[in-house]
Design a protein around this motif. Structure first.
Motif, PDB file in Angstrom:
ATOM      1  N   LEU A   1      -0.375   9.725  -4.216  1.00 49.49           N
ATOM      2  CA  LEU A   1      -1.040   8.265  -4.318  1.00 49.49           C
ATOM      3  C   LEU A   1      -0.170   7.450  -5.714  1.00 49.49           C
ATOM      4  O   LEU A   1      -0.199   6.188  -5.306  1.00 49.49           O
ATOM      5  N   HIS A   2       0.238   8.276  -6.370  1.00 49.76           N
ATOM      6  CA  HIS A   2       0.958   7.554  -7.571  1.00 49.76           C
ATOM      7  C   HIS A   2       2.222   8.441  -8.019  1.00 49.76           C
ATOM      8  O   HIS A   2       2.431   8.940  -9.041  1.00 49.76           O
ATOM      9  N   PRO A   3       2.930   8.280  -7.258  1.00 54.40           N
ATOM     10  CA  PRO A   3       4.353   9.213  -7.401  1.00 54.40           C
ATOM     11  C   PRO A   3       5.113   8.780  -8.538  1.00 54.40           C
ATOM     12  O   PRO A   3       6.095   9.600  -8.926  1.00 54.40           O
ATOM     13  N   LYS A   4       4.947   7.639  -9.066  1.00 56.79           N
ATOM     14  CA  LYS A   4       5.819   7.173 -10.133  1.00 56.79           C
ATOM     15  C   LYS A   4       5.112   7.226 -11.484  1.00 56.79           C
ATOM     16  O   LYS A   4       5.927   7.008 -12.502  1.00 56.79           O
ATOM     17  N   LEU A   5       3.902   7.479 -11.523  1.00 56.58           N
ATOM     18  CA  LEU A   5       3.166   7.463 -12.654  1.00 56.58           C
ATOM     19  C   LEU A   5       3.222   8.815 -13.619  1.00 56.58           C
ATOM     20  O   LEU A   5       3.292   9.793 -13.036  1.00 56.58           O
ATOM     21  N   PRO A   6       3.866   8.469 -14.847  1.00 56.30           N
ATOM     22  CA  PRO A   6       4.324   9.928 -15.637  1.00 56.30           C
ATOM     23  C   PRO A   6       3.264  10.506 -16.318  1.00 56.30           C
ATOM     24  O   PRO A   6       3.211  10.789 -17.478  1.00 56.30           O
ATOM     25  N   GLU A   7       1.878  10.977 -15.482  1.00 58.64           N
ATOM     26  CA  GLU A   7       0.846  11.462 -16.102  1.00 58.64           C
ATOM     27  C   GLU A   7       1.154  12.889 -16.502  1.00 58.64           C
ATOM     28  O   GLU A   7       1.119  13.554 -17.533  1.00 58.64           O
TER      29      GLU A   7
ATOM     30  N   ASP B   1      -6.171  10.649 -21.171  1.00 55.92           N
ATOM     31  CA  ASP B   1      -5.267  10.100 -20.076  1.00 55.92           C
ATOM     32  C   ASP B   1      -6.087   8.909 -19.859  1.00 55.92           C
ATOM     33  O   ASP B   1      -5.562   8.356 -18.449  1.00 55.92           O
ATOM     34  N   HIS B   2      -6.790   8.100 -20.491  1.00 55.77           N
ATOM     35  CA  HIS B   2      -7.548   6.914 -20.187  1.00 55.77           C
ATOM     36  C   HIS B   2      -6.556   5.804 -19.637  1.00 55.77           C
ATOM     37  O   HIS B   2      -7.015   5.257 -18.534  1.00 55.77           O
ATOM     38  N   GLU B   3      -5.542   5.507 -20.272  1.00 53.68           N
ATOM     39  CA  GLU B   3      -4.503   4.551 -19.775  1.00 53.68           C
ATOM     40  C   GLU B   3      -3.929   5.045 -18.343  1.00 53.68           C
ATOM     41  O   GLU B   3      -3.925   3.823 -17.613  1.00 53.68           O
TER      42      GLU B   3
ATOM     43  N   LYS C   1      -4.687   4.120 -12.266  1.00 56.90           N
ATOM     44  CA  LYS C   1      -5.129   4.687 -11.032  1.00 56.90           C
ATOM     45  C   LYS C   1      -6.121   3.945 -10.378  1.00 56.90           C
ATOM     46  O   LYS C   1      -6.714   4.435  -9.309  1.00 56.90           O
ATOM     47  N   GLY C   2      -7.131   3.435 -11.102  1.00 55.95           N
ATOM     48  CA  GLY C   2      -8.086   2.818 -10.914  1.00 55.95           C
ATOM     49  C   GLY C   2      -9.350   3.509 -10.720  1.00 55.95           C
ATOM     50  O   GLY C   2     -10.300   3.554 -10.247  1.00 55.95           O
ATOM     51  N   TRP C   3      -9.554   4.500 -11.830  1.00 52.80           N
ATOM     52  CA  TRP C   3     -10.363   5.407 -12.031  1.00 52.80           C
ATOM     53  C   TRP C   3     -11.382   4.807 -12.754  1.00 52.80           C
ATOM     54  O   TRP C   3     -11.239   4.148 -13.549  1.00 52.80           O
ATOM     55  N   ARG C   4     -12.661   5.187 -12.627  1.00 50.40           N
ATOM     56  CA  ARG C   4     -13.811   4.841 -13.282  1.00 50.40           C
ATOM     57  C   ARG C   4     -14.476   5.931 -14.384  1.00 50.40           C
ATOM     58  O   ARG C   4     -15.880   6.085 -14.018  1.00 50.40           O
TER      59      ARG C   4
END
Length: 333
Positions: free
Chosen positions: A91-97, A231-233, A238-241
């Protein structure tokens, strides 16, 4: 009988936070995939330690079924970890988490199909324990297993994906503090006493079996919330709540501190309200570890410096669970 724990943090995340993503080869990513699940084993073991202590206390100790149950629970747990990583990369292939995984997918060293295969492999290993455990404990064992699989895979997969909705906190408390402990105790009681009517046996378990593990569930949940804070940022993108996203890092810190405070007040309740005696105060010996972790929690703001707090908080939970299991074993009936 378990849910996925917060993903362990490693050297790769520290390098990424410093702006240097480690090179990833196909060989190294497979090594990581094989070693990575072992970080979750101490978390999966915590309710089992409590269940073993309860079994000693009530005279139904049978370690082998409990250990087989731990293995089944752990591999279900790992399936949830791999599902979480799969959904993040899908879902987030570019997010560097998790930059080492993103880099591995970009270079072809890792494919999403590999993670799906790992999930299937874990579930097959869990199913391999089912005939033995079912022979001992009957239908409740299958119910525990199905509940564990659904909860683990739904952490960040499927239509529920409760972690994205910020609903993981109470589920972690229940799964690690109640379900895992009850399941561990039940399979031992069934092995020692027999279970011709397994549901009746489950309903007749002593009240402490359902309650004494709650502080362990609270400490496991505190580890989850440390990861949410760190990881809140990313979670906001990601749109997590999660609580840290909706209410801010300060709220998250207070929630973690509240769970830890509950864990260290609970032994007093086990002594006075459940009649288990003063041995139940033994887990308080881990309080200095918890205090040090909370000090870091409230003084550190940088993400890279929060990374080591996850294994520190997990170590607090493991030591606490071991001491609680020992206290239960020593407590007079």
């Amino acid at each position: 009988m378990s849910t996925p724990s917060p993903a362990p943090s490693g050297r790769s995340e520290e390098l990424a936070a410093a702006g240097a993503i480690p090179a990833v080869s196909a060989r190294s990513i497979w090594v990581d995939l094989l070693v990575y699940p072992t970080h979750s084993l101490p978390t999966a073991a915590q309710p089992v330690l409590v269940g073993l202590g309860l079994a000693v206390h009530f005279g139904v100790l049978s370690p082998w079924p409990a250990l087989v149950g731990l293995f089944g629970s752990w591999v279900i747990h790992v399936a949830g970890l791999f599902t979480d990583n799969h959904e993040l990369l899908r879902l987030h292939p570019k997010l560097p988490e998790h930059p080492e995984l993103v880099h591995a997918v970009e270079t072809g060293a890792l494919r999403l199909a590999t993670l799906r295969l790992a999930v299937v492999g874990c579930l097959l290993l869990a199913l391999a324990t089912a005939p033995y455990l079912y022979r001992i404990g009957g239908a409740p064992v299958l119910a525990f297993g199905v509940l564990g699989i659904v909860t683990s895979l739904s952490y960040n997969g499927g239509p529920w994906a409760y972690a994205r909705r910020g609903q993981a906190d109470p589920l972690f408390v229940l799964m690690f503090g109640v379900v895992g402990v009850v399941g561990t105790y039940f399979i031992q009681a069934a092995a020692v006493q027999g279970a011709p009517q397994p549901w009746r046996l489950l309903a007749s378990l002593p009240l402490p079996v359902y309650l004494v593990g709650l502080p362990v569930g609270a400490l496991v949940t505190a580890v989850l919330l440390v990861d949410d804070l760190r990881d809140h940022e990313f979670d906001r993108v990601k749109g997590w709540r999660t609580g840290a996203v909706l209410h801010g890092p300060g709220f998250n810190r207070v929630e973690i501190a509240s769970l830890v405070a509950f864990a260290y007040l609970a032994p007093l309740g086990s002594w006075l309200l459940l009649g288990l005696g003063p041995w139940m105060l033994l887990p308080l010996a881990s309080a200095p570890m918890a205090a040090g972790a909370l000090r870091t929690l409230f003084t550190v703001r940088e993400r890279v410096r929060l990374i080591p707090l996850t294994p520190r908080m997990a170590a607090v939970g493991l030591v606490y669970a071991a001491l609680l299991g020992l206290a239960l074993a020593l407590a007079p009936r």
